[in-house]
Each structure stands twice: as structure tokens, then as C-alpha cells.
Design a protein around this motif. Structure first.
Motif, PDB file in Angstrom:
ATOM      1  N   GLY A   1      41.999  78.342 -59.655  1.00 29.56           N
ATOM      2  CA  GLY A   1      42.482  79.285 -58.656  1.00 29.56           C
ATOM      3  C   GLY A   1      43.942  79.043 -58.311  1.00 29.56           C
ATOM      4  N   LEU A   2      44.559  78.025 -58.913  1.00 30.58           N
ATOM      5  CA  LEU A   2      45.958  77.679 -58.669  1.00 30.58           C
ATOM      6  C   LEU A   2      46.812  78.012 -59.885  1.00 30.58           C
ATOM      7  CD1 LEU A   2      45.321  74.149 -57.126  1.00 30.58           C
ATOM      8  CD2 LEU A   2      45.856  76.251 -55.874  1.00 30.58           C
ATOM      9  N   LYS A   3      48.082  78.274 -59.640  1.00 27.54           N
ATOM     10  CA  LYS A   3      49.037  78.537 -60.723  1.00 27.54           C
ATOM     11  C   LYS A   3      50.204  77.573 -60.609  1.00 27.54           C
ATOM     12  CE  LYS A   3      47.808  83.357 -61.177  1.00 27.54           C
ATOM     13  NZ  LYS A   3      48.255  84.746 -61.185  1.00 27.54           N
ATOM     14  N   ASP A   4      50.808  77.253 -61.752  1.00 29.91           N
ATOM     15  CA  ASP A   4      51.949  76.340 -61.736  1.00 29.91           C
ATOM     16  C   ASP A   4      53.235  77.093 -61.382  1.00 29.91           C
ATOM     17  OD1 ASP A   4      52.887  77.604 -64.064  1.00 29.91           O
ATOM     18  OD2 ASP A   4      52.710  75.830 -65.324  1.00 29.91           O
ATOM     19  N   LYS A   5      54.369  76.401 -61.436  1.00 32.12           N
ATOM     20  CA  LYS A   5      55.642  76.995 -61.019  1.00 32.12           C
ATOM     21  C   LYS A   5      56.050  78.186 -61.873  1.00 32.12           C
ATOM     22  CE  LYS A   5      58.768  74.159 -63.788  1.00 32.12           C
ATOM     23  NZ  LYS A   5      59.947  73.313 -63.746  1.00 32.12           N
TER      24      LYS A   5
ATOM     25  N   VAL B   1      48.909  68.345 -65.696  1.00 31.29           N
ATOM     26  CA  VAL B   1      49.967  68.915 -64.869  1.00 31.29           C
ATOM     27  C   VAL B   1      50.968  67.830 -64.503  1.00 31.29           C
ATOM     28  CG1 VAL B   1      48.536  70.771 -63.935  1.00 31.29           C
ATOM     29  CG2 VAL B   1      48.642  68.587 -62.736  1.00 31.29           C
ATOM     30  N   ALA B   2      52.212  68.235 -64.330  1.00 26.04           N
ATOM     31  CA  ALA B   2      53.268  67.311 -63.930  1.00 26.04           C
ATOM     32  C   ALA B   2      53.945  67.863 -62.687  1.00 26.04           C
ATOM     33  CB  ALA B   2      54.281  67.144 -65.056  1.00 26.04           C
TER      34      ALA B   2
ATOM     35  N   GLU C   1      52.201  62.748 -63.675  1.00 28.23           N
ATOM     36  CA  GLU C   1      51.397  63.578 -64.572  1.00 28.23           C
ATOM     37  C   GLU C   1      49.933  63.232 -64.361  1.00 28.23           C
ATOM     38  OE1 GLU C   1      52.828  62.923 -68.520  1.00 28.23           O
ATOM     39  OE2 GLU C   1      54.760  63.868 -68.100  1.00 28.23           O
ATOM     40  N   GLN C   2      49.085  64.250 -64.176  1.00 32.49           N
ATOM     41  CA  GLN C   2      47.666  64.044 -63.915  1.00 32.49           C
ATOM     42  C   GLN C   2      46.841  65.063 -64.675  1.00 32.49           C
ATOM     43  OE1 GLN C   2      46.380  61.566 -62.170  1.00 32.49           O
ATOM     44  NE2 GLN C   2      48.303  60.788 -61.422  1.00 32.49           N
ATOM     45  N   ASN C   3      45.593  64.687 -64.994  1.00 32.61           N
ATOM     46  CA  ASN C   3      44.685  65.654 -65.601  1.00 32.61           C
ATOM     47  C   ASN C   3      43.848  66.322 -64.509  1.00 32.61           C
ATOM     48  OD1 ASN C   3      43.149  63.146 -65.334  1.00 32.61           O
ATOM     49  ND2 ASN C   3      41.536  64.222 -66.392  1.00 32.61           N
TER      50      ASN C   3
ATOM     51  N   GLU D   1      53.764  71.847 -62.965  1.00 32.51           N
ATOM     52  CA  GLU D   1      53.809  72.573 -64.220  1.00 32.51           C
ATOM     53  C   GLU D   1      52.710  72.079 -65.157  1.00 32.51           C
ATOM     54  OE1 GLU D   1      57.146  73.843 -67.503  1.00 32.51           O
ATOM     55  OE2 GLU D   1      57.471  72.008 -66.372  1.00 32.51           O
ATOM     56  N   VAL D   2      52.016  73.025 -65.810  1.00 31.81           N
ATOM     57  CA  VAL D   2      51.052  72.670 -66.847  1.00 31.81           C
ATOM     58  C   VAL D   2      51.855  72.287 -68.078  1.00 31.81           C
ATOM     59  CG1 VAL D   2      49.209  73.497 -68.356  1.00 31.81           C
ATOM     60  CG2 VAL D   2      49.279  74.233 -65.962  1.00 31.81           C
TER      61      VAL D   2
END
Length: 128
Positions: A57-61, A72-73, A84-86, A112-113
Motif C-alpha cells: 500500500g506504500l510507494k517509493d519516492k 528498499v533503501a 537498506e532493508q527487505n 526507494e525500491v
């Protein structure tokens, strides 16, 4: 109350490739393989041959949707260090590593993905 859009991607277990899901049936799943170098734009797989990955439900920059299994970083707003995390679903909520997804978004900027744990697991191994 806003509802989160329910969407999935799927990992093909044999190849570790990840594709968007078009349709889910009781025993199979149709994947959108348009951007791959495959003969078909869509392909049907048995549920035993894939792993479903849910949209957070979330989007990156950049407006890219964030799914389970994505890496994501972000930059920590207080310490200016890159993290950076999974992404995983745990105990009823989406988590980025050890962080609740919303807490991670609140403490980091420019999320960011950068990949996913199936196609580029070495990105997380560097941190260990």
C-alpha cells in the motif's frame, strides 16, 4: 476510512523471477510477463510453482509500488546514513527489516525500491 489496494506479484520458485499477477484462481495464477524476454506476454502457473508477494500500500519516492520481498533503501533523517532493508509481512503488519513500514517511512527520507531479495539477495548480505 481509506482502504489499501490489494495487489500481488509472484515469484516463480524455480527461477526466482518476479512478475505482476493478473488473475488468481483457486489452483493457478496468471502472470504478466510482458517486460520479459519470453515468448508469451502472459503465462499461467500452478500455485505450487509460485510464491505470492503482497503490495504494502506504500510507494517509493519514484511512485513505484512496494511489495513483500522488495529491498528498499532510505537515508536516516537524524544520522544521514543509508539504510537498506527487505520488506516482509510479520505479525499483522508490513516490516522493513526490524522496522514497522510506517515507522521506517517516518524516520527515513527518499525511500526507494532498489531490487528484491530473490533476484539480488547479495544486496542484503553486504550489510551482515
Amino acid at each position: 476510512m481509506l482502504m489499501r489496494e490489494i495487489k500481488f506479484k509472484a515469484r516463480i520458485i524455480e527461477t526466482n523471477e518476479v512478475f505482476p499477477v493478473l488473475t488468481i484462481w483457486s489452483d493457478s495464477v496468471c502472470l504478466d510477463m510482458t517486460d520479459s524476454n519470453r515468448e508469451w506476454d502472459t503465462q499461467v502457473f500452478s500455485k505450487e510453482d509460485i510464491e505470492l508477494l503482497q503490495y504494502t500500500g506504500l510507494k517509493d519516492k519514484n511512485g513505484k509500488e512496494i511489495y513483500e520481498g522488495d529491498i528498499v533503501a532510505g537515508v536516516n533523517r537524524l544520522h544521514e546514513c543509508k539504510v537498506e532493508q527487505n520488506v516482509q509481512y510479520l505479525n499483522g503488519c508490513f516490516m522493513f527489516g526490524n522496522w514497522n513500514a510506517h515507522e521506517f517511512f517516518n524516520k527515513h527520507q527518499f525511500i526507494e525500491v532498489i531490487s528484491n531479495i530473490y533476484e539480488n539477495p547479495e544486496l542484503l548480505e553486504v550489510q551482515k
